[in-house]
Design a protein around this motif. Structure first.
Motif, mmCIF file in Angstrom:
data_model
loop_
_atom_site.group_PDB
_atom_site.id
_atom_site.type_symbol
_atom_site.label_atom_id
_atom_site.label_comp_id
_atom_site.label_asym_id
_atom_site.label_seq_id
_atom_site.Cartn_x
_atom_site.Cartn_y
_atom_site.Cartn_z
ATOM 1 N N MET A 1 10.168 58.664 52.269
ATOM 2 C CA MET A 1 9.466 57.724 53.156
ATOM 3 C C MET A 1 10.312 57.524 54.411
ATOM 4 S SD MET A 1 8.485 53.735 52.367
ATOM 5 C CE MET A 1 7.354 53.960 51.025
ATOM 6 N N ASP A 2 9.693 57.568 55.609
ATOM 7 C CA ASP A 2 10.500 57.377 56.831
ATOM 8 C C ASP A 2 10.696 55.869 57.075
ATOM 9 O OD1 ASP A 2 7.503 58.108 58.608
ATOM 10 O OD2 ASP A 2 8.376 56.152 58.218
ATOM 11 N N ARG A 3 11.611 55.575 58.011
ATOM 12 C CA ARG A 3 12.029 54.184 58.170
ATOM 13 C C ARG A 3 10.889 53.255 58.584
ATOM 14 N NH1 ARG A 3 13.510 50.019 60.487
ATOM 15 N NH2 ARG A 3 15.493 48.912 60.199
ATOM 16 N N SER A 4 10.014 53.729 59.483
ATOM 17 C CA SER A 4 8.984 52.790 59.976
ATOM 18 C C SER A 4 7.980 52.474 58.866
ATOM 19 C CB SER A 4 8.261 53.388 61.187
ATOM 20 O OG SER A 4 7.513 54.514 60.782
ATOM 21 N N SER A 5 7.660 53.456 58.009
ATOM 22 C CA SER A 5 6.727 53.121 56.908
ATOM 23 C C SER A 5 7.459 52.289 55.861
ATOM 24 C CB SER A 5 6.105 54.373 56.290
ATOM 25 O OG SER A 5 7.031 55.418 56.262
ATOM 26 N N ALA A 6 8.800 52.492 55.724
ATOM 27 C CA ALA A 6 9.578 51.644 54.786
ATOM 28 C C ALA A 6 9.548 50.206 55.288
ATOM 29 C CB ALA A 6 11.013 52.155 54.701
ATOM 30 N N GLU A 7 9.714 50.040 56.599
ATOM 31 C CA GLU A 7 9.724 48.679 57.187
ATOM 32 C C GLU A 7 8.373 47.982 56.932
ATOM 33 O OE1 GLU A 7 10.823 48.870 61.274
ATOM 34 O OE2 GLU A 7 11.282 46.717 61.401
ATOM 35 N N LYS A 8 7.298 48.753 57.099
ATOM 36 C CA LYS A 8 5.950 48.185 56.896
ATOM 37 C C LYS A 8 5.769 47.779 55.422
ATOM 38 C CE LYS A 8 1.082 49.612 57.661
ATOM 39 N NZ LYS A 8 0.784 49.836 56.220
ATOM 40 N N ARG A 9 6.215 48.662 54.531
ATOM 41 C CA ARG A 9 6.050 48.409 53.088
ATOM 42 C C ARG A 9 6.909 47.220 52.658
ATOM 43 N NH1 ARG A 9 2.812 47.757 49.101
ATOM 44 N NH2 ARG A 9 3.583 48.325 47.015
ATOM 45 N N VAL A 10 8.116 47.095 53.217
ATOM 46 C CA VAL A 10 8.989 45.953 52.868
ATOM 47 C C VAL A 10 8.305 44.645 53.264
ATOM 48 C CG1 VAL A 10 11.111 44.740 53.595
ATOM 49 C CG2 VAL A 10 11.227 47.129 52.860
ATOM 50 N N ARG A 11 7.673 44.591 54.428
ATOM 51 C CA ARG A 11 6.982 43.378 54.864
ATOM 52 C C ARG A 11 5.823 43.073 53.928
ATOM 53 N NH1 ARG A 11 7.676 44.554 59.948
ATOM 54 N NH2 ARG A 11 5.764 45.744 60.122
ATOM 55 N N GLU A 12 5.098 44.117 53.564
ATOM 56 C CA GLU A 12 3.961 43.951 52.631
ATOM 57 C C GLU A 12 4.451 43.378 51.305
ATOM 58 O OE1 GLU A 12 1.250 47.812 53.810
ATOM 59 O OE2 GLU A 12 2.095 47.744 51.775
ATOM 60 N N LEU A 13 5.568 43.942 50.808
ATOM 61 C CA LEU A 13 6.102 43.480 49.511
ATOM 62 C C LEU A 13 6.569 42.033 49.606
ATOM 63 C CD1 LEU A 13 8.028 46.713 48.479
ATOM 64 C CD2 LEU A 13 6.066 45.729 47.279
ATOM 65 N N HIS A 14 7.223 41.657 50.729
ATOM 66 C CA HIS A 14 7.639 40.250 50.912
ATOM 67 C C HIS A 14 6.421 39.347 50.806
ATOM 68 C CE1 HIS A 14 11.855 39.975 52.820
ATOM 69 N NE2 HIS A 14 11.791 41.046 52.083
ATOM 70 N N ASP A 15 5.349 39.700 51.523
ATOM 71 C CA ASP A 15 4.149 38.849 51.533
ATOM 72 C C ASP A 15 3.537 38.769 50.143
ATOM 73 O OD1 ASP A 15 3.055 39.992 54.858
ATOM 74 O OD2 ASP A 15 4.638 38.599 54.194
ATOM 75 N N LEU A 16 3.422 39.930 49.462
ATOM 76 C CA LEU A 16 2.821 39.949 48.119
ATOM 77 C C LEU A 16 3.639 39.113 47.155
ATOM 78 C CD1 LEU A 16 1.798 43.700 47.625
ATOM 79 C CD2 LEU A 16 0.281 41.704 47.562
ATOM 80 N N PRO A 33 -0.307 39.958 36.400
ATOM 81 C CA PRO A 33 0.614 39.762 35.265
ATOM 82 C C PRO A 33 2.072 39.896 35.735
ATOM 83 C CG PRO A 33 -0.486 41.903 35.141
ATOM 84 C CD PRO A 33 -1.066 41.195 36.322
ATOM 85 N N ASP A 34 2.989 39.292 34.971
ATOM 86 C CA ASP A 34 4.420 39.328 35.331
ATOM 87 C C ASP A 34 4.900 40.761 35.555
ATOM 88 O OD1 ASP A 34 5.619 36.544 33.237
ATOM 89 O OD2 ASP A 34 4.077 36.730 34.777
ATOM 90 N N VAL A 35 4.378 41.691 34.726
ATOM 91 C CA VAL A 35 4.894 43.073 34.813
ATOM 92 C C VAL A 35 4.622 43.650 36.209
ATOM 93 C CG1 VAL A 35 2.786 44.149 33.896
ATOM 94 C CG2 VAL A 35 5.003 45.271 33.625
ATOM 95 N N GLU A 36 3.482 43.250 36.828
ATOM 96 C CA GLU A 36 3.182 43.760 38.180
ATOM 97 C C GLU A 36 4.182 43.161 39.177
ATOM 98 O OE1 GLU A 36 -0.848 43.960 39.289
ATOM 99 O OE2 GLU A 36 -0.450 44.108 41.452
ATOM 100 N N TYR A 37 4.485 41.867 38.998
ATOM 101 C CA TYR A 37 5.462 41.206 39.883
ATOM 102 C C TYR A 37 6.793 41.960 39.788
ATOM 103 C CZ TYR A 37 8.329 37.607 42.081
ATOM 104 O OH TYR A 37 9.189 36.945 42.932
ATOM 105 N N ASP A 38 7.207 42.242 38.553
ATOM 106 C CA ASP A 38 8.509 42.911 38.338
ATOM 107 C C ASP A 38 8.519 44.309 38.953
ATOM 108 O OD1 ASP A 38 8.832 41.442 34.995
ATOM 109 O OD2 ASP A 38 9.197 40.640 37.013
ATOM 110 N N GLN A 39 7.389 45.032 38.835
ATOM 111 C CA GLN A 39 7.325 46.394 39.426
ATOM 112 C C GLN A 39 7.479 46.327 40.946
ATOM 113 O OE1 GLN A 39 3.537 47.574 37.881
ATOM 114 N NE2 GLN A 39 4.390 48.561 36.041
ATOM 115 N N LEU A 40 6.807 45.361 41.573
ATOM 116 C CA LEU A 40 6.888 45.238 43.046
ATOM 117 C C LEU A 40 8.305 44.855 43.463
ATOM 118 C CD1 LEU A 40 3.522 43.372 43.701
ATOM 119 C CD2 LEU A 40 4.051 45.762 44.228
ATOM 120 N N LEU A 41 8.943 43.980 42.632
ATOM 121 C CA LEU A 41 10.317 43.547 42.950
ATOM 122 C C LEU A 41 11.280 44.746 42.868
ATOM 123 C CD1 LEU A 41 11.910 40.961 43.653
ATOM 124 C CD2 LEU A 41 12.361 40.652 41.225
ATOM 125 N N THR A 42 11.060 45.595 41.839
ATOM 126 C CA THR A 42 11.898 46.798 41.695
ATOM 127 C C THR A 42 11.685 47.728 42.883
ATOM 128 O OG1 THR A 42 11.689 46.587 39.300
ATOM 129 C CG2 THR A 42 12.432 48.724 40.149
#
Ligand SMILES: NC(=O)c1cnc(N)c2cc(Br)sc12
Length: 318
Positions: A1-16, A33-42
């Protein structure tokens, strides 16, 4: 993944992740479910490892800081954290009501809130970012326990609106966590905690945040340091604002227009106390209108517009 798409995904994950945290801890209505939260956190942890400059202090991966402190910094509260006068029976409550009505006339309404048996805490947010948390201390000077408070999942690292605000509340250890912790201590032949309040205080005054993180602590917020700037006009509006900002408040609160309504609420929670998953040691009764609170003011150490009804000490079953 290149940096700009990583930056976009990190923002998405913060919001989620902060939305899911809000649903779970404040609304008590998780949508995943908690397992989805944990997967996104990982996924977020892996992206922050691959792109370290995308890591930020409000990232949910930054709740457990590394450093073990050698002592706590002192913090001077911007407005003093007061204690409450006590009431022990119906007669005390009625004389409180008489005193209030003598000064304010008959247009007074109260709000009742459960008195959480924990550790009084103050949280400061700047432009929505959690910047500092402190114990009450002597009411004027407390200890900076920010690193330990960051480990409490129900404390948002960023508010849902960019408010600069100081809020007050009570950190506590749920009964289930208290019983599990003491079982662990007994297994290791360590001295168990006498009650959940001592366990919460002991956990938050640890110098190693990893220990606080392991204690499943929680918090209810109940006050705004300087409500004047928020435009709220009553305690009940203040609590609703705290909740809208993403802060956890206790839902058992009730506006009680008369002292008879207050007494019924006190009676109800004297009976229902055992069904709660956390300890309470009484009921806090406040004049609901902030303008009337302002008019009533304070004695040397307590507000004139509030009182704490204390439950009778429980018989210790020997
Ligand atoms: N809801 C409240 O106002 C509240 C709840 N629990 C507590 N231990 C305290 C203490 C003060 Br002081 S206020 C308050």
């Amino acid at each position: 993944m290149d940096r700009s798409s990583a930056e976009k995904r990190v923002r998405e994950l913060h919001d989620l992740l902060s939305q899911y945290n809000y649903e779970y801890h404040v609304l008590d209505k998780p949508s995943v479910p908690d397992v989805e939260y944990d997967q996104l956190l990982t996924e977020l942890k892996e992206l922050e490892e691959a792109f370290p400059d995308l890591q930020s202090p409000d990232s949910p991966t930054q709740r457990v800081g590394g450093a073990v402190l050698d002592q706590f910094k002192k913090v001077t509260h911007r407005s003093p954290m007061l204690s409450l006068g006590n009431a022990f029976n119906e007669a005390d409550l009625r004389s409180f009501d008489r005193r209030i009505r003598e000064s304010m006339g008959d247009h007074v309404s109260y709000i009742c809130e459960l008195k959480i048996d924990g550790l009084a805490i103050s949280l400061r947010y700047e432009d929505g970012l959690f910047v500092q948390g402190a114990t009450r201390g002597d009411g004027t000077i407390g200890e900076d326990i920010t690193a330990n408070l960051r480990t409490i999942r129900s404390i948002p690292l960023r508010l849902r609106q960019p408010f600069s605000i100081e809020v007050r509340g009570e950190a506590f250890m749920p009964m289930s966590s208290f019983l599990a912790l003491n079982e662990e201590k007994e297994k290791n032949a360590e001295e168990p905690f006498a009650n959940p309040r001592n366990a919460a205080a002991g956990s938050l005054r640890q110098l190693d945040p990893r220990i606080a993180a392991s204690r499943n602590l929680d918090i209810f917020l109940y006050g705004i340091g300087d409500p004047g700037e928020t435009g709220v006009e009553s305690q009940s509006e203040g609590l609703n604002l705290l909740s809208e900002l993403g802060l956890k408040t206790n839902n058992e609160r009730r506006v009680c227009p008369t002292i008879d309504d207050v007494i019924s609420y006190v009676q109800e929670w004297t009976e229902r106390r055992a069904e709660l998953s956390y300890d309470i040691d009484g009921i806090v009764i406040k004049v609901n209108s902030l303008a009337q609170q302002e008019e009533l003011g304070f004695t040397a150490k307590s507000p004139r517009w509030a009182i704490a009804y204390k439950f009778p000490a429980e018989e210790v079953v020997t």
